[in-house]
Design an enzyme around this catalytic site. Sequence first.
Site, mmCIF file in Angstrom:
data_model
loop_
_atom_site.group_PDB
_atom_site.id
_atom_site.type_symbol
_atom_site.label_atom_id
_atom_site.label_comp_id
_atom_site.label_asym_id
_atom_site.label_seq_id
_atom_site.Cartn_x
_atom_site.Cartn_y
_atom_site.Cartn_z
ATOM 1 N N GLU A 96 3.032 -11.996 -4.537
ATOM 2 C CA GLU A 96 2.435 -10.756 -4.035
ATOM 3 C C GLU A 96 2.796 -9.566 -4.902
ATOM 4 O OE1 GLU A 96 3.784 -11.896 0.038
ATOM 5 O OE2 GLU A 96 2.056 -10.664 0.589
ATOM 6 N N CYS A 109 4.432 -2.533 -7.678
ATOM 7 C CA CYS A 109 5.607 -3.260 -7.208
ATOM 8 C C CYS A 109 5.346 -4.746 -7.438
ATOM 9 C CB CYS A 109 5.810 -2.964 -5.720
ATOM 10 S SG CYS A 109 7.187 -3.861 -5.003
ATOM 11 N N CYS A 116 12.111 -16.091 -1.513
ATOM 12 C CA CYS A 116 13.412 -15.513 -1.875
ATOM 13 C C CYS A 116 14.527 -16.366 -1.268
ATOM 14 C CB CYS A 116 13.513 -14.084 -1.339
ATOM 15 S SG CYS A 116 15.044 -13.236 -1.845
ATOM 16 N N CYS A 120 18.462 -12.000 3.916
ATOM 17 C CA CYS A 120 18.601 -10.700 4.572
ATOM 18 C C CYS A 120 17.832 -10.750 5.900
ATOM 19 C CB CYS A 120 18.069 -9.592 3.679
ATOM 20 S SG CYS A 120 18.866 -9.571 2.050
ATOM 21 N N CYS A 123 14.433 -8.694 6.408
ATOM 22 C CA CYS A 123 13.344 -8.822 5.427
ATOM 23 C C CYS A 123 12.484 -10.045 5.721
ATOM 24 C CB CYS A 123 13.921 -8.926 4.017
ATOM 25 S SG CYS A 123 12.649 -9.082 2.749
ATOM 26 N N CYS A 347 8.035 -2.336 1.862
ATOM 27 C CA CYS A 347 9.296 -3.027 1.551
ATOM 28 C C CYS A 347 9.633 -4.046 2.618
ATOM 29 C CB CYS A 347 10.477 -2.062 1.535
ATOM 30 S SG CYS A 347 10.457 -0.881 0.225
HETATM 31 N N1 SAH Z 1 15.969 -8.585 -3.585
HETATM 32 C C1 SAH Z 1 15.918 -7.232 -4.073
HETATM 33 C C2 SAH Z 1 14.526 -6.656 -4.219
HETATM 34 C C3 SAH Z 1 13.535 -6.810 -3.074
HETATM 35 S S1 SAH Z 1 13.733 -5.845 -1.636
HETATM 36 C C4 SAH Z 1 16.790 -6.343 -3.204
HETATM 37 O O1 SAH Z 1 17.229 -6.784 -2.160
HETATM 38 O O2 SAH Z 1 17.056 -5.209 -3.591
HETATM 39 C C5 SAH Z 1 13.394 -4.220 -2.006
HETATM 40 C C6 SAH Z 1 13.972 -3.245 -0.958
HETATM 41 O O3 SAH Z 1 13.360 -3.389 0.331
HETATM 42 C C7 SAH Z 1 15.472 -3.477 -0.718
HETATM 43 O O4 SAH Z 1 16.149 -2.268 -0.853
HETATM 44 C C8 SAH Z 1 15.524 -3.964 0.731
HETATM 45 O O5 SAH Z 1 16.732 -3.589 1.337
HETATM 46 C C9 SAH Z 1 14.333 -3.285 1.347
HETATM 47 N N2 SAH Z 1 13.841 -3.953 2.550
HETATM 48 C C10 SAH Z 1 13.816 -5.265 2.822
HETATM 49 N N3 SAH Z 1 13.261 -5.493 4.027
HETATM 50 C C11 SAH Z 1 12.903 -4.297 4.517
HETATM 51 C C12 SAH Z 1 12.245 -3.887 5.704
HETATM 52 N N4 SAH Z 1 11.825 -4.768 6.595
HETATM 53 N N5 SAH Z 1 12.049 -2.566 5.864
HETATM 54 C C13 SAH Z 1 12.417 -1.672 4.936
HETATM 55 N N6 SAH Z 1 13.017 -2.011 3.785
HETATM 56 C C14 SAH Z 1 13.268 -3.303 3.578
#
Ligand code: SAH
Length: 362
Positions: A96, A109, A116, A120, A123, A347
């Site tokens: 994506e 982006c 992944c 987390c 996410c 994000c």
């Molecule tokens: N794996 C990397 C890059 C992808 S995530 C990382 O973790 O940095 C990019 C950003 O989106 C990260 O800062 C993450 O904390 C944020 N993120 C992930 N899930 C989210 C959500 N549901 N709402 C808002 N931000 C989120």
Amino acid sequence: MIEMDKRINLTGFSQIELVSFIEQTGEPAYRGRQIFAALQHRRLQSFAEMSDLPRALRERLQETASTSTLTVESRYLSEDGTRRFLMKTHDNLPVETVFIPEQHRDTICFSSQSGCPLQCTFCLTAQLGLLRSLTPGEIVEQVIIALNDAYGVGETSPRGTNLVGMGAGEPFLNFDSLMKALRIMADPQGLFIVPHRVTVSTAGVVPRIRELATIPDRPNLAVSLAAPTNEMRNELMPINKKWPLEELLGACQEFEQTLKAGERFTFEYVMLDGVNDSDEQARQLANLLNRHDLHARVNLIPHNPADPLPYQPSPATRVEMFKSILESKGVRAFVRRPRGRDIFAACGQLAAVTQTVGLTAS
Ligand code: SAH
């Protein structure tokens, strides 16, 4: 039965590699430069469109090499102008990419992995698990596809293009392919998107943060924190068990000390209602950063909700309070506005969701 494409993907070649590849086929070096420009500057995605090459050469190349390996499955348009592309690799895995128009520039982006491996809890991408890391060609092609869709094949965009490695995946677990893709995209005879226009976000892969500190031509760095204590971060971002906060922030401090003029370093902090957004947690976060002598700005990202995730975004007043506590302790903070939430493009929302809302004909 999935048709596996065994041909070599020229989109993942630097100009030098492309020249030597072409020379090995018995062709002169300038043909290699011509093909590099066709792919990376004119953003052509097939040999058929390269009408300045002899037909016989095109037909010969076609047998061993490819110019495009991603196919766009669907395209979603948000009411705020953001576009999400759901693509498939040659081996049928989701990729994506999100195109975000802004007033003075556009941001693309891109994803570094399909799915992944990190887990987390806030996410949506985590729910896919790791399908596989993307190749340099697959990273570059996402940008080519997004630019061609926005402006037409090879047309220059009226605004500058910024890239963020914040799509699906952990870029620092695919470091070599990521860095190679960035070098290809920086070529002045190609896309010419230079490293200071690029920001890569990591969940905290400490050895690669240290490595980035030694690399001269590097992208800007963002580090995702999400919690001010190990206890909470272990829960939200299990990668913290491997590289806990002290180690992570130690590496960040080392990195910050190598920053040159024009380079940017930021932290990301997703704001989860009632979980990590209290006054006390704001103070803990500020103290943590101050204790490590870190000056990087904190981007506060209101959580982008999705059905299977057990969180809600912090209310705007809470976010403002959190921000002002950070600022009162000398930490710079900025509230990020979510883009493309309605089409699962924000994000943490990239999980190959198919929907009918926002779907456009491509
Ligand atoms: N794996 C990397 C890059 C992808 S995530 C990382 O973790 O940095 C990019 C950003 O989106 C990260 O800062 C993450 O904390 C944020 N993120 C992930 N899930 C989210 C959500 N549901 N709402 C808002 N931000 C989120």
